[in-house]
Write a protein that holds these residues in place. Structure first.
Motif, PDB file in Angstrom:
ATOM      1  N   UNK B  70       0.837  -1.211   0.000  1.00  0.00           N
ATOM      2  CA  UNK B  70       0.000   0.000   0.000  1.00  0.00           C
ATOM      3  C   UNK B  70       0.869   1.257   0.000  1.00  0.00           C
ATOM      4  N   UNK B  71       2.014   1.195   0.665  1.00  0.00           N
ATOM      5  CA  UNK B  71       2.923   2.346   0.654  1.00  0.00           C
ATOM      6  C   UNK B  71       3.509   2.522  -0.750  1.00  0.00           C
ATOM      7  N   UNK B  72       3.814   1.393  -1.413  1.00  0.00           N
ATOM      8  CA  UNK B  72       4.315   1.479  -2.788  1.00  0.00           C
ATOM      9  C   UNK B  72       3.250   2.084  -3.712  1.00  0.00           C
ATOM     10  N   UNK B  73       1.994   1.708  -3.464  1.00  0.00           N
ATOM     11  CA  UNK B  73       0.888   2.261  -4.268  1.00  0.00           C
ATOM     12  C   UNK B  73       0.805   3.770  -4.053  1.00  0.00           C
ATOM     13  N   UNK B 142       6.348  -1.357   6.891  1.00  0.00           N
ATOM     14  CA  UNK B 142       6.652  -2.785   6.920  1.00  0.00           C
ATOM     15  C   UNK B 142       7.816  -3.131   5.971  1.00  0.00           C
ATOM     16  N   UNK B 143       8.848  -2.293   6.035  1.00  0.00           N
ATOM     17  CA  UNK B 143      10.056  -2.540   5.241  1.00  0.00           C
ATOM     18  C   UNK B 143      11.096  -3.230   6.129  1.00  0.00           C
ATOM     19  N   UNK B 145      13.899  -2.012   6.953  1.00  0.00           N
ATOM     20  CA  UNK B 145      14.364  -0.988   7.880  1.00  0.00           C
ATOM     21  C   UNK B 145      13.428  -0.892   9.081  1.00  0.00           C
ATOM     22  N   UNK B 146      12.131  -0.812   8.783  1.00  0.00           N
ATOM     23  CA  UNK B 146      11.174  -0.606   9.868  1.00  0.00           C
ATOM     24  C   UNK B 146      11.063  -1.864  10.739  1.00  0.00           C
ATOM     25  N   UNK B 147      11.037  -3.028  10.093  1.00  0.00           N
ATOM     26  CA  UNK B 147      10.854  -4.269  10.851  1.00  0.00           C
ATOM     27  C   UNK B 147      11.979  -4.456  11.873  1.00  0.00           C
ATOM     28  N   UNK B 148      13.224  -4.265  11.413  1.00  0.00           N
ATOM     29  CA  UNK B 148      14.346  -4.581  12.311  1.00  0.00           C
ATOM     30  C   UNK B 148      14.592  -3.476  13.317  1.00  0.00           C
ATOM     31  N   UNK B 149      14.261  -2.238  12.951  1.00  0.00           N
ATOM     32  CA  UNK B 149      14.377  -1.150  13.936  1.00  0.00           C
ATOM     33  C   UNK B 149      13.416  -1.418  15.103  1.00  0.00           C
ATOM     34  N   UNK B 150      12.203  -1.853  14.777  1.00  0.00           N
ATOM     35  CA  UNK B 150      11.214  -2.081  15.835  1.00  0.00           C
ATOM     36  C   UNK B 150      11.519  -3.383  16.584  1.00  0.00           C
ATOM     37  N   UNK B 151      12.120  -4.352  15.907  1.00  0.00           N
ATOM     38  CA  UNK B 151      12.553  -5.560  16.614  1.00  0.00           C
ATOM     39  C   UNK B 151      13.544  -5.200  17.717  1.00  0.00           C
ATOM     40  N   UNK B 152      14.548  -4.384  17.356  1.00  0.00           N
ATOM     41  CA  UNK B 152      15.567  -3.979  18.337  1.00  0.00           C
ATOM     42  C   UNK B 152      14.918  -3.163  19.453  1.00  0.00           C
ATOM     43  N   UNK B 253      17.174  -0.044   2.552  1.00  0.00           N
ATOM     44  CA  UNK B 253      16.333  -1.024   3.252  1.00  0.00           C
ATOM     45  C   UNK B 253      14.900  -0.541   3.478  1.00  0.00           C
ATOM     46  N   UNK B 254      14.656   0.758   3.258  1.00  0.00           N
ATOM     47  CA  UNK B 254      13.284   1.265   3.368  1.00  0.00           C
ATOM     48  C   UNK B 254      12.464   0.895   2.134  1.00  0.00           C
ATOM     49  N   UNK B 255      13.146   0.402   1.098  1.00  0.00           N
ATOM     50  CA  UNK B 255      12.453   0.029  -0.139  1.00  0.00           C
ATOM     51  C   UNK B 255      12.390  -1.487  -0.326  1.00  0.00           C
ATOM     52  N   UNK B 256      12.775  -2.221   0.719  1.00  0.00           N
ATOM     53  CA  UNK B 256      12.758  -3.687   0.660  1.00  0.00           C
ATOM     54  C   UNK B 256      11.688  -4.168   1.637  1.00  0.00           C
ATOM     55  N   UNK B 257      10.772  -5.033   1.196  1.00  0.00           N
ATOM     56  CA  UNK B 257       9.739  -5.497   2.128  1.00  0.00           C
ATOM     57  C   UNK B 257      10.344  -6.268   3.303  1.00  0.00           C
ATOM     58  N   UNK B 258       9.681  -6.198   4.444  1.00  0.00           N
ATOM     59  CA  UNK B 258      10.204  -6.833   5.663  1.00  0.00           C
ATOM     60  C   UNK B 258      10.406  -8.329   5.459  1.00  0.00           C
ATOM     61  N   UNK B 259      11.570  -8.807   5.872  1.00  0.00           N
ATOM     62  CA  UNK B 259      11.850 -10.244   5.848  1.00  0.00           C
ATOM     63  C   UNK B 259      12.207 -10.668   7.276  1.00  0.00           C
TER      64      UNK B 259
END
Lengths: 139, 340
Positions: B70-73, B142-143, B145-152, B253-259
């Motif tokens: 949705x962010x890409x859209x 949900x990139x 960047x966002x996934x791992x920042x919030x994990x930490x 990493x802000x342009x890569x979907x969360x893995x």
């Protein structure tokens, strides 16, 4: 007048008690609602074929909801959680250095999961496994 | 226009409060006007964030399967979606900058001293709320960047015995890693609770103690024209970044979907969290690293009650000046260290 004031005081106290009780009655469900935590899946057993894991190699997998890694050491297999015990990033297996390294704060573990250097406070948790025929059952 | 204003004022009584809070804002002649413009810039920056945030809600989907897409859209398909998203992203960084500068100048000028202690405390909580807004918004795309920042981030409380694990699980909404439950929780915080808290703190910071402010004093310099210039500079800075450095706050990493199975190499948080992040690297004990930072935050909030000296001029207080400069230097050095 004095009796009137007493009645007013009594009503104030009564209203306060009733109001606080009503708030308290709502506060508990609200607390439970907000802090409800879904239990992560512990997962069924994960199976890895022995053939796909020659000595010195490793394979990333997921046990339950936990990212994990199985490593084939010269002394046998070992299965760890990949979740760094420092701040939850995932460690990577570095075959050349025979170490597990976390990319976030450079926490380094040996192939027994023990902390070699960096800030992790604990070793990596291990998963139980057993070799059944030509397969390894984890979890 | 005048008739309309009069008609409105009879029914709302807003003319006097507006005049005293904006046009009537005066500061003493002996102070540098530019220092006093940051509150207005911060206010405008918050309004910009609220408006662009609402606009983004039209297309954003807070579910982990759809959030990234949705962010890409918004960026690629919705007309001018890229513009509103970039304003929101750049605006959040500018907001943090402005609030930090505002707090720094307030510290430098001793503006926290009696009877303004409460204004400082509300401002400190306002800064923390702005940072919480930035963090909660960070997960939404949900990139990687966002996934791992919030994990930490959500793993930080586990440093504390007994309650730590509970806090982490309450933040994530699940006993495992960051997941869809976390995304929905952070979404609710970002668009619901935290904006309300921000508005409440703004009222406490700027509204309630208004009678204590310089604006009520007679004389002084009107500051509204300088504020207008500062707000213009804020917009110039924003659109310069959008035009010339659109990727400044959106790295690869802000342009890569969360893995959830792959932590990116060289992960690092936004610039304003790099100093705390470096402290976590430098202090070998996780508990100590986090405890030290919590103590520093507590000292920051309570500073007006710790500094009891009556002297406002920091230049006449060499020790305080040294502490101020050392803190700023340490923060800059740690931020640069965390960047390279």
């Amino acid at each position: 007048m004095s009796a009137g004031m007493e009645r007013r005081g009594f009503l104030k106290i009564l209203t306060s008690i009733l109001g606080l009780s009503a708030l308290g009655t709502l506060a508990y469900p609200l607390f439970r609602y907000i802090f409800f935590v879904k239990t992560a899946s512990t997962g069924a057993t994960v199976t890895v074929p022995v053939a796909g894991l020659p000595e010195g190699s490793a394979k990333d997998l997921v046990v339950g909801d936990t990212p994990a890694i199985i490593i084939h050491k010269p002394t046998g297999y070992i299965v760890f959680s990949r979740v760094c015990t420092h701040l939850g990033c995932l460690v990577n297996y570095h075959k050349d250095r025979q170490l597990l390294i976390c990319p976030c704060h450079n926490g380094i573990y040996d192939l027994d999961g023990n902390v070699v250097s960096g800030p992790p406070p604990r070793p990596l948790p291990q998963f139980p496994f057993k070799v059944v025929g030509d397969k390894i059952e984890i979890g | 226009m005048s008739a309309l204003r009069k008609w409105l004022d009879i029914r709302t009584g807003l003319a006097e409060p507006v005049r005293t809070s904006a046009a009537g804002h005066r500061v003493p002649r002996d102070l540098v006007l530019a220092f006093y413009t940051l509150r207005m810039v911060a206010f405008v920056a918050i309004v910009v964030q609220i408006i662009t945030g609402i606009v983004l809600l039209f297309y954003y989907v807070p579910q982990h399967q759809y959030a990234f897409k949705s962010v890409q859209v918004i960026m690629d398909q919705v007309p001018y979606g890229w513009l509103f998203r970039l304003i929101h992203v750049v605006g959040s960084n500018l907001l943090v900058t402005v609030v930090l500068l505002h707090m720094t100048t307030a510290f430098f000028l001793g503006s926290y001293k009696k009877p303004h202690e409460f204004t400082w405390v509300a401002g400190a909580f306002l800064l923390l709320t702005v940072m919480a807004l930035c963090l909660s918004g960070y997960l939404l795309p949900w990139s990687q960047l966002s996934y791992w920042a919030i994990t930490v981030l959500t793993d930080v409380p586990t440093a504390f015995p007994v309650v730590g694990k509970f806090i982490t699980q309450a933040l994530r909404g699940v006993s495992g890693p960051v997941s869809d439950a976390t995304l929905r929780r952070f979404f609710a915080l970002h668009v619901g609770l935290l904006p309300l808290l921000l508005i409440l703190l703004l009222v406490l910071h700027d509204g309630v103690p208004a009678h204590l402010r310089y604006r009520r004093r007679r004389g002084g310099e009107p500051v509204i024209s300088t504020e207008a210039v500062a707000v213009a500079l804020y917009f110039i800075a924003m659109f310069s970044i959008i035009a010339f450095f659109p990727g400044l706050f959106l790295p690869h990493d802000a342009h890569v979907p969360a893995d959830p199975l792959k932590t990116p190499l060289h992960i690092r948080p936004e610039w304003y969290f790099r100093a705390p992040y470096e402290i976590l690297k430098l202090i070998p004990s996780k508990f100590l690293g986090i405890a030290v930072q919590l103590v520093l935050v507590a000292v920051f909030i309570c500073w007006p009650y710790l500094d009891r000296s009556r002297e406002r001029n920091i230049l006449k207080r060499p020790l305080m000046l040294a502490v101020f400069l050392a803190t700023i230097t340490a923060w800059i050095v740690l931020t640069i260290r965390g960047t390279y």
